[in-house]
Design a protein around this motif. Structure first.
Motif, PDB file in Angstrom:
ATOM      1  N   GLY A 277      30.472  45.572  53.027  1.00 19.44           N
ATOM      2  CA  GLY A 277      29.408  46.734  52.975  1.00 19.44           C
ATOM      3  C   GLY A 277      29.991  47.875  52.088  1.00 19.44           C
ATOM      4  O   GLY A 277      30.753  47.462  51.053  1.00 19.44           O
ATOM      5  N   ASP A 278      29.987  48.486  52.213  1.00 22.01           N
ATOM      6  CA  ASP A 278      31.049  49.831  51.679  1.00 22.01           C
ATOM      7  C   ASP A 278      32.683  49.603  51.649  1.00 22.01           C
ATOM      8  O   ASP A 278      33.462  50.155  51.085  1.00 22.01           O
ATOM      9  N   GLY A 279      33.561  48.861  52.736  1.00 21.81           N
ATOM     10  CA  GLY A 279      34.924  48.686  52.993  1.00 21.81           C
ATOM     11  C   GLY A 279      35.620  47.498  53.223  1.00 21.81           C
ATOM     12  O   GLY A 279      34.835  46.421  52.649  1.00 21.81           O
ATOM     13  N   TRP A 280      36.386  47.770  53.170  1.00 21.77           N
ATOM     14  CA  TRP A 280      37.457  46.341  53.515  1.00 21.77           C
ATOM     15  C   TRP A 280      37.106  46.630  55.583  1.00 21.77           C
ATOM     16  O   TRP A 280      37.841  47.007  55.453  1.00 21.77           O
ATOM     17  N   PHE A 281      36.938  45.174  55.609  1.00 20.20           N
ATOM     18  CA  PHE A 281      37.208  44.559  57.415  1.00 20.20           C
ATOM     19  C   PHE A 281      38.139  43.636  57.435  1.00 20.20           C
ATOM     20  O   PHE A 281      38.579  43.092  56.722  1.00 20.20           O
ATOM     21  N   THR A 282      38.793  44.169  58.100  1.00 21.13           N
ATOM     22  CA  THR A 282      40.479  43.926  58.867  1.00 21.13           C
ATOM     23  C   THR A 282      39.740  41.974  59.360  1.00 21.13           C
ATOM     24  O   THR A 282      39.286  42.010  60.244  1.00 21.13           O
ATOM     25  N   VAL A 283      40.478  41.171  59.391  1.00 19.09           N
ATOM     26  CA  VAL A 283      40.081  40.148  59.538  1.00 19.09           C
ATOM     27  C   VAL A 283      41.572  39.467  60.827  1.00 19.09           C
ATOM     28  O   VAL A 283      41.030  39.092  62.208  1.00 19.09           O
ATOM     29  N   CYS A 284      42.468  39.090  60.528  1.00 18.72           N
ATOM     30  CA  CYS A 284      43.359  39.035  61.451  1.00 18.72           C
ATOM     31  C   CYS A 284      44.256  38.331  60.717  1.00 18.72           C
ATOM     32  O   CYS A 284      44.801  39.311  59.152  1.00 18.72           O
ATOM     33  N   ASP A 285      45.493  38.326  60.997  1.00 22.50           N
ATOM     34  CA  ASP A 285      46.926  38.688  60.236  1.00 22.50           C
ATOM     35  C   ASP A 285      46.942  37.077  59.565  1.00 22.50           C
ATOM     36  O   ASP A 285      46.481  36.308  59.902  1.00 22.50           O
TER      37      ASP A 285
END
Lengths: 881, 136
Positions: free
Chosen positions: B37-45
């Motif tokens: 989308g418009d940003g950064w999506f945190t997935v995992c370590d």
């Protein structure tokens, strides 16, 4: 003494065949000619193939074709008849593709020989009474074994060596016999002697001529052959005739009286004293015969009646000879077919070159082997110690005229092809062994002119072979190598070398080479192997989908030996496994997995059956019985696998390794415990073997089965290793396969005790794992490796390479180190971590794995996966995108 | 088998970050983020990733991504859907490299996809979307 065999029951047994064959014949156009072929042996079948190639069969709009066959089965490979004793059944020996007759509209009548020919009325009468009018008659009646007219030759225990029925009779009679004799030390006689020895009889060979194989080899060659044959434990008497077969009170063979006054005590006699043309039909209908038999034919293979041809061993060729080899017979078949087609072709004589492996000894003769040509000179090398004898016959001008090779026939293909031309090097250099004198001269196939005939069975030249790029292509396009097979080695040498035998773009090594590197250097990590032994350009990289699972499998196979973890998901090994091994389950088309618990031998208690049913019901799994006597549970999401296995492990199940290149299942029949025919406890043996080899990583999957008697209900001969019970123990068969390339397994050893059986399987499997290519099943491996089954037997039965101790140790390590992968996984939180659909949402089920009902169970919802854009569920709920 | 063509529309990322993360300048506990989308999506370590293997990621819009860690420590992300079968399985394929470029081989029918461009190496008409990745 049986006449050339005919089994009367076969007629009753095959009426449907005949009916089918007739039904398949299209209505011949009015006035269409009819070709009747009498005899369906190797040459008769070849004639039919030549007709088909020329469009002369009914399906191609040609003549009506009727074939009268005396034996109860269609043509089979008589050249390889002895391989019947290696476990090859009639089907393996068959020369006729299953649909050949139907495809070409040929009417084959097995077990219905011709009994009379009316040349004036142009009809043939068969034993069944059927009468067939003909326009063209082709006699391909072959020959019958000559039995010298000695007293006692009809006694019980006297046999000939010509048909599958003969071999069956010998096999049955040999069970009650200890000693056998073969009358005749020629090619067939030595084959028969080898067979008797293989059946466990003390075996004598009695040859009237002063040496063995008098037709093919000279005195020196015969002497070399004699030493080697005696070294194998056979007793040979040359230069003596058989005066009488002596008989006991019950009419059975008890011995032989020989022409030199001596006698032999034997229980069984096989006459192999040459063959005679079967010309009785021709004789009765008044065709011209030779003085000493044989149907006289001209160069077109026509007899004295232009409407009648004779081909093969029954014919006396235009050059005044009767040919007993298959290659000239094939040539006659081609000639006659050409004549029937209205073309011109001539058979003026044939090359009598032969190369055989008799009792493990190479014997070859070619051209003028006896130096009969004027001015012929011999160049001889003889090494009595090693049983090698080589003779070249050279003309005064240096032309190679022929030769004899015994004990080492490596150069046969090249030498035979050079026959008739002036040798490019001094002849002595061609017979001396490597390392002698001025060093070996490797007269490679490069020395051959393009017009040299390489395959004499099919008359194919080097030039024609070089036009193709691979052996399969050569066989398909030119038929070269598909006759006697003696030229296969030479053809192989003529093929361009493979571009690169390496596993993939990362490794220049084959799988077996990788195995040796890992084993000897005790390498336990993929990156160490790649960086140290990979191709220059691949070092430091990630490997690829081809080499990673191979290395994973090799390290797993050798884990206890090289000190790696036996658990396939540990450490770096985790990254090497295909998805099936990675999740210890089988990936299905919609991303779900199937589960196969081990059910050793197919034996399962009601309690365990109930558990499987309950688990399948509770998780909504589709259940199906597999071909390996197990139960497959389909439709599990990756996050469900540990939950399902917790239930299964608790109930006493363990991994069935259906996901691995490893032992799948050992099928069994119910065996002696219940079955009234069973002779051994096949279920117990199947369970023992399955538990012994479970979890063993191999180049490909391994399947097995144990049958409790020769009825073979477990279909063991379709398996990588199959066991069939005998009254004395177990027969072990190897290299079988079902699937796309079915192959019957070959007999490796017989009448084994339990311990002997297990030891041989240990060695066999470890030798396969060590030497096979990636994804090469045992069937393909057995066909590929040099020496084939004989080599494998030498290695694993006779320990020819001194490897058996190590192979057994490797297997002992595997057995001791086995742990159930699923039990280890569900008890280890670290290992369980991977069994989630999503790394960022461990509790969310995968919305793309869905099912729809079918026949009271579920199946994947493929519509869900079909489109490029998918309706999916968000973390919060379902939306449509 | 019909081959669906998927255009890589998600190449346009919020910043000029390359589609693949740089070699590990950060510790194993660094967070892996995907452009979404418009940003950064945190997935995992990052520590949850195994070199040479992938994990599946469920994105906020219900789509799925496959995230891989290669041997040199770079993280890559492509769409999880195998365009040849429609199944969401690419994360379970084996990671490899050819000519220095990383790829994943589908676990179903073994077609290979370049992890930096999404192009199928075995069928030039097919590709999968690529996600820009940050490890921070």
């Amino acid at each position: 003494m049986p006449e050339p065999t005919f089994d009367p029951s076969a007629m009753a047994a095959h009426p449907s065949d005949r009916g089918r064959a007739r039904a398949a014949v299209p209505d011949a156009p009015a006035g269409a000619p009819t070709i009747v072929v009498v005899g369906h042996g190797m040459v008769g079948q070849r004639f039919l193939e030549e007709l088909a190639e020329r469009g002369l069969t009914p399906e191609a709009g040609g003549a009506r074709v009727v074939v009268l066959c005396e034996e109860p089965r269609p043509a089979y490979d008589r050249v390889r008849l002895s391989s019947y004793f290696d476990g090859r059944g009639p089907d393996d020996l068959s020369l006729v593709e299953p649909d050949f007759m139907a495809r070409h509209g040929i009417e084959l009548r097995v077990g219905d020989p011709a009994t009379a020919v009316d040349r004036a009325g142009r009809t043939v009468t068969a034993r069944s009474g059927a009468v067939f009018p003909y326009d063209t008659l082709v006699l391909a009646t072959g020959s019958y074994p000559y039995v010298p007219p000695v007293p006692g030759r009809d006694a019980r225990g006297c046999f000939v060596y010509r048909t599958i029925e003969d071999l069956r009779a010998i096999e049955a009679y040999a069970k009650g016999a200890a000693t056998g004799a073969v009358v005749g030390g020629g090619l067939l006689g030595l084959e028969a002697a080898g067979a008797l020895k293989g059946l466990g009889l003390a075996t004598h060979v009695v040859e009237f001529a002063p040496r063995l194989m008098p037709v093919q080899v000279d005195e020196g060659g015969g002497a070399a052959l004699l030493r080697t044959v005696e070294g194998l434990g056979l007793t040979v008497r040359t230069g003596v005739g058989t005066r009488e077969v002596t008989v006991d009170g019950s009419g059975a063979v008890s011995g032989m009286a020989l022409s030199d006054g001596s006698s032999l005590a034997v229980d069984l006699v096989v006459f192999s004293a040459g063959v005679r043309p079967r010309d009785e039909l021709a004789r009765e209908c008044g065709l011209a015969l030779g003085e000493r038999g044989g149907i006289a034919v001209d160069e077109e293979c026509r007899t004295s009646d232009p409407a009648v041809f004779a081909i093969g061993e029954c014919a006396l060729a235009a050059d005044g000879r009767v040919y007993g080899l298959v290659a000239p017979g094939y040539e006659m078949a081609r000639t006659a077919a050409e004549a029937v087609a209205g073309g011109r072709s001539a058979f003026t004589g044939a090359d009598l070159s032969t190369k055989l492996k008799l009792l493990g000894v190479d014997v070859a003769s070619f051209g003028d082997a006896h130096g009969a040509s004027e001015g012929a000179l011999d160049v001889v090398y003889s090494d009595a110690r090693s049983g090698v004898y080589k003779k070249l016959v050279v003309g005064p001008d240096g032309t190679l005229l022929g030769g004899v090779l015994v004990g080492d026939a490596e150069s046969y293909g090249t030498l035979r092809s050079l026959t008739g031309s002036v040798l490019p090097v001094a002849p002595e250099e061609l017979v001396l062994p490597a390392g002698a004198g001025g060093g070996p001269v490797a007269l490679g196939p490069a020395a051959l002119p393009d017009e040299a005939v390489v395959c004499s069975c099919h008359n194919v030249t080097k030039g024609a072979i070089r036009a193709h790029g691979s052996l399969p292509e050569v066989k398909k396009c030119t038929k070269a190598g598909t006759g006697c097979g003696s030229c296969l080695k030479l053809i192989g040498q003529l093929m361009p070398p493979p571009a690169d035998a390496g596993l993939c773009g990362c490794f220049p090594h084959s799988r077996s080479e990788v195995y040796e590197i890992v084993r000897t250097l005790r390498i336990t990590s993929f990156s160490a192997l790649l960086d140290g032994h990979g191709r220059e350009e691949a070092r430091g990289g990630d490997g690829c989908e081809v080499c990673k699972p191979v290395v994973g499998s090799v390290i797993a196979s050798l884990a206890p030996t090289v000190g790696a973890s036996g658990y396939v998901l540990d450490g770096e090994q985790a990254a090497l496994q295909d998805t099936n091994d990675h999740f210890l389950a089988n990936l299905q088309r919609n991303g779900s997995y199937s589960i196969v618990p081990r059910i050793p031998g197919g034996e399962i208690t009601p309690e365990k059956l109930i558990v499987i049913g309950e688990v399948a019901r509770d998780f909504g799994l589709y259940t199906k019985i597999t071909g390996g006597q197990r139960i497959d549970l389909f439709g599990a999401r990756v996050d469900q696998l540990p939950l399902i296995w917790s239930r299964l492990v608790e109930a006493g199940f363990e991994s069935g390794h259906a996901y691995g290149k490893s032992l799948r299942t050992v099928k069994s029949c119910v065996g002696r415990t219940w079955c009234r025919y069973g002779v051994q406890d096949s279920v117990r043996m199947a369970i023992d073997l399955e538990l012994r080899y479970r979890g063993l990583r191999a180049p490909h999957k391994l399947k097995s089965a144990v049958s409790g008697c020769a009825r073979e209900c477990a279909e063991a001969r379709g398996k990588d290793f199959g066991i069939i019970a005998t009254a004395e123990g177990w027969n072990l068969y190897v290299g079988g396969n079902g699937g796309a390339a079915p192959r019957h397994a070959d007999l490796l050893a017989q009448d084994l005790s339990d311990a002997e059986l297990v030891r041989l399987i240990d060695r066999f499997l470890m030798f396969y794992i060590r030497t096979a290519d990636r994804l090469e099943r045992t069937s393909a491996w057995l066909e590929r490796i040099d020496g084939g089954l004989d080599h494998v037997r030498d290695v694993v039965v006779h320990d020819a390479l001194g490897l058996c101790g190590e192979l057994e140790r490797l297997m002992a390590d595997h057995v001791a180190g086995y742990r159930d992968e699923w039990a280890e996984t569900i008890n280890d939180p670290d290992r369980l971590r991977r069994f989630v659909s999503f790394v960022n949402a461990p509790d969310a089920p995968d919305p793309s794995v869905r099912f729809v009902p079918e026949r009271d169970q579920v199946k994947p919802d493929l519509e869900l996966l079909a489109g490029p854009v998918l309706a999916v569920r968000t973390l919060e709920g379902t939306v449509s995108r | 088998m019909t081959t669906a063509t998927i255009t890589t529309t998600r190449q346009s990322t919020p910043s000029a970050t390359p589609a693949t993360s740089a070699p590990p300048a950060t510790s194993a506990t660094a967070a892996v983020r995907l452009a979404h989308g418009d940003g950064w999506f945190t997935v995992c370590d990052r520590g949850l990733l195994t070199p040479g293997r992938g994990v599946s990621v469920l994105l906020p819009d219900g789509d799925q991504a496959a995230v891989f860690l290669d041997r040199s420590g770079r993280v890559h992300a492509v769409g999880n859907r195998d365009p040849f079968t429609g199944a969401y399985v690419l994360a379970r394929g084996l990671l490899g490299s050819a000519g220095g470029r990383p790829f994943v081989a589908s676990p179903l029918l073994k077609q290979r996809f370049d992890l930096t461009t999404g192009a199928c190496l075995d069928d030039e008409d097919v590709s999968v979307p690529v996600f820009a990745v940050r490890v921070e």
